[in-house]
Design an enzyme around this catalytic site. Structure first.
Site, PDB file in Angstrom:
ATOM      1  N   ARG A 285      -2.907 -11.890   3.216  1.00 11.35           N
ATOM      2  CA  ARG A 285      -4.219 -11.530   2.674  1.00 11.35           C
ATOM      3  C   ARG A 285      -4.302 -11.951   1.220  1.00 11.35           C
ATOM      4  NH1 ARG A 285      -7.857  -8.066   4.029  1.00 11.35           N
ATOM      5  NH2 ARG A 285      -9.021  -9.867   3.362  1.00 11.35           N
TER       6      ARG A 285
ATOM      7  N   HIS B 108     -10.558  -2.874  -1.578  1.00 13.87           N
ATOM      8  CA  HIS B 108     -11.497  -2.314  -0.604  1.00 13.87           C
ATOM      9  C   HIS B 108     -12.476  -1.389  -1.326  1.00 13.87           C
ATOM     10  CE1 HIS B 108      -9.163  -3.557   3.007  1.00 13.87           C
ATOM     11  NE2 HIS B 108      -8.147  -3.486   2.157  1.00 13.87           N
TER      12      HIS B 108
ATOM     13  N   TYR C  49      -0.387  -9.720   0.458  1.00 15.18           N
ATOM     14  CA  TYR C  49       0.604  -9.165   1.396  1.00 15.18           C
ATOM     15  C   TYR C  49       0.462  -9.842   2.767  1.00 15.18           C
ATOM     16  CZ  TYR C  49      -3.350  -6.164   2.849  1.00 15.18           C
ATOM     17  OH  TYR C  49      -4.570  -5.698   3.281  1.00 15.18           O
TER      18      TYR C  49
ATOM     19  N   HIS D 229      -7.228  -8.417  -2.940  1.00 16.07           N
ATOM     20  CA  HIS D 229      -8.553  -7.836  -2.681  1.00 16.07           C
ATOM     21  C   HIS D 229      -8.524  -6.338  -2.955  1.00 16.07           C
ATOM     22  CE1 HIS D 229      -6.249  -7.287   1.031  1.00 16.07           C
ATOM     23  NE2 HIS D 229      -6.977  -6.186   1.215  1.00 16.07           N
TER      24      HIS D 229
ATOM     25  N   TYR E  72       0.848  -1.195   0.000  1.00 13.96           N
ATOM     26  CA  TYR E  72       0.000   0.000   0.000  1.00 13.96           C
ATOM     27  C   TYR E  72       0.884   1.246   0.000  1.00 13.96           C
ATOM     28  CZ  TYR E  72      -4.324  -2.503   1.134  1.00 13.96           C
ATOM     29  OH  TYR E  72      -5.430  -3.314   1.100  1.00 13.96           O
TER      30      TYR E  72
HETATM   31 FE   LIG Z   1      -6.274  -4.540   2.380  1.00 11.88          FE
END
Ligand SMILES: [Fe+2]
Length: 248
Positions: free
Chosen positions: A163, A168, A153, A166, A114
């Site tokens: 995870r 959000h 990640y 995906h 991110y």
């Molecule tokens: Fe996330």
């Protein structure tokens, strides 16, 4: 302008309806470590909405421009990764399209990182990708983003926790108090089976409604794979939404 107090008291305000149990994740999910601290220890108190909460402030439509929906074209160069189109409709419980809804997304880059100060995964940032986008649904309730398929990640929930890929999603209705947040997953991701967040949704059918579908009619030859994902706000086919205490 004079406000007639009688008229205000007779105004029928839309009220919040609690979803049926079993669809949305509980506040405290064993195996999803952060919920141990986030989940309230006391039963929630229902705060009835008043005129202020249901009438404003509105997320102004003029704030979302077409360029906000193309996450691959907002910087000097193109981001690395697999270019994808993600589109679908926002529908109400009767299957009617919801036009003018503000849809916002945020996601990791292709390496699973991110562009956020507190994300410390040892994967490279991409100077051409910030991972945030927004658009308004059109008259048919349709949203559409061009982006990059996010990478997996690690997230430290338990040993070897990763995870699945995906994106959000946040949706606003007619006021800031009407916000729903969820995550969209990709078909065939082997990490989904190990993910406590994905599996915090009790109903397997509801879980599957969080997975988008590869659609060759959306896919653009030689350019980008296309994925279709409808978001249903309420009813038996409702998309699963996260409790405010559980947004990650
Ligand atoms: Fe996330």
């Amino acid at each position: 302008m004079t406000v007639n107090p009688l008229a205000l008291s007779e105004l029928a305000l839309p009220s919040y309806r609690r979803p049926p149990p079993g669809v949305h994740p509980p506040l405290d999910v064993p195996g999803y470590r952060a919920t141990l601290l986030r989940a309230p220890k006391q039963p929630p108190v229902l705060l009835p909405h008043g005129l202020t909460e249901v009438t404003g402030p509105l997320p102004g439509g003029e704030r979302a421009v077409a360029a906000d929906a193309d996450l691959t074209a907002r910087h000097a160069g193109e981001p690395l990764g697999e270019r994808i189109i993600v589109t679908g409709r926002v529908l109400d419980s009767d299957g009617r399209p919801v036009p003018g809804a503000l849809v916002e997304i945020w996601q990791a880059n292709a390496a699973g990182r991110y562009a956020h100060a507190i994300h410390d995964h040892a994967a490279p940032l991409d100077p051409n990708f910030d991972g945030a986008g927004r658009c308004l649904t059109d008259a048919e309730g349709r949203y559409r983003f061009v982006t990059i398929k996010p990478g997996a990640y690690p997230w430290g929930n338990h040993r070897n926790a990763w995870r699945p890929a995906h994106i959000h999603f946040s949706l606003f209705g007619r006021a800031f108090t009407q916000r729903l947040v969820t995550q969209m997953y990709f078909p065939g991701d082997p990490l989904s089976a190990y993910d406590p967040i994905f599996n915090s949704v009790p109903d397997p059918k509801a879980r599957e409604r969080l997975v988008c579908r590869l659609d060759m009619s959306i896919t653009q030859p030689g350019w980008a794979l296309g994925y279709d994902w409808d978001i249903v706000l309420r009813g038996r086919e409702a998309t699963v939404f996260e409790p405010p205490e559980q947004r990650r």
